[in-house]
Design an enzyme around this catalytic site. Sequence first.
Site, short mmCIF file in Angstrom:
data_model
loop_
_atom_site.label_atom_id
_atom_site.label_comp_id
_atom_site.label_asym_id
_atom_site.label_seq_id
_atom_site.Cartn_x
_atom_site.Cartn_y
_atom_site.Cartn_z
CE LYS A 52 51.75 85.75 24.34
NZ LYS A 52 50.52 84.95 24.47
CD GLN A 96 47.19 85.63 23.01
OE1 GLN A 96 48.31 85.15 22.92
NE2 GLN A 96 46.79 86.25 24.10
CG ASP A 119 50.19 79.37 26.23
OD1 ASP A 119 50.88 80.19 26.85
OD2 ASP A 119 49.40 79.68 25.32
N1 GUN Z 1 45.37 84.97 26.92
C1 GUN Z 1 45.64 85.55 28.12
N2 GUN Z 1 46.76 85.00 28.66
C2 GUN Z 1 47.19 84.08 27.78
C3 GUN Z 1 48.30 83.19 27.78
O1 GUN Z 1 49.12 83.13 28.70
N3 GUN Z 1 48.41 82.39 26.69
C4 GUN Z 1 47.53 82.42 25.67
N4 GUN Z 1 47.71 81.59 24.65
N5 GUN Z 1 46.49 83.22 25.64
C5 GUN Z 1 46.33 84.05 26.69
#
Ligand code: GUN
Length: 291
Positions: A52, A96, A119
């Site tokens: 990211k 995350q 998110d």
């Molecule tokens: N863990 C698995 N998928 C995601 C996501 O889309 N966002 C975040 N923050 N954590 C994740």
Amino acid sequence: MILLDGKKTSADLKVEIAESVKKLKTEGKKTPHLAAILVGTDGASMTYVNAKVKACELVGFNSTLIDLPEETSEETLLKEIQNLNNNNDIDGFIIQLPLPKHINEQNVLMAVNPDKDVDGFHPTNVGKMTLDLPSFLPATPFGILELLERYNVETSGKHVVVIGRSHIVGRPMSILMSQKRPAGNATVTVAHSRTKNLKEFTLQADIIIAALGIPEFLTGDMIKDGVTIIDVGITRVEDATKKRGYRLAGDVDFKSVSPKSAFITPVPGGVGPMTIAMLLKNTLLACERKS
Ligand code: GUN
């Protein structure tokens, strides 16, 4: 069979986003800034967060990575979130997941300012999404909609079977595809671990979204000809023949399913890269909404 190429589509999206950033900069406007909080050292989470951050650099965003140790208390994490909520330079941020077991995920997600919740996990954004109001869409479902749209996969009046009811993928996907919207207007069935006779449903499906997290679960005998397959799974499976000791497996048995499919996403290179591109898109939107 046509591959729904998430790698190429996400690269196209990143070029479009980079162009928007260039325009913002020439107009003297703010550069989008995404922050990510990572708690602990889970291998997959570290890989995703680093990807990211790298994607931010590629499109010209600023990025901040807040790396906290596994034993971080919920209180300390909530303070970090408040700092990001109050920092005017940060347009959006993510925490995350998964978090260590001693931290309550709901408390953490509720602490994020919904205007910075790129998110789309805060109840305010989930509620707005459900009511067809403008909101941040969660990145994985948003990426799947974008792939379906860009490849002109017909969804209106089609029967979609979503396997999995997670808050991150299955649940929002089922809501979005039933709505009156692009890549929507579908008749949606949500199947999950308690569903009886799953094959009866998948055999009727025009589109299957496999998001249950069991490697190679969906097999060729469970689908009809001409179906569209979206594989959200990405599990590390031990493989001694690979240098890193594992391979990435989807929820779909590509070998038996792909010959019967009209469209199918590969793993890797399907849904995964789209998720990162849509997170960037949400951050750009957050930045533009502020100015
Ligand atoms: N863990 C698995 N998928 C995601 C996501 O889309 N966002 C975040 N923050 N954590 C994740």
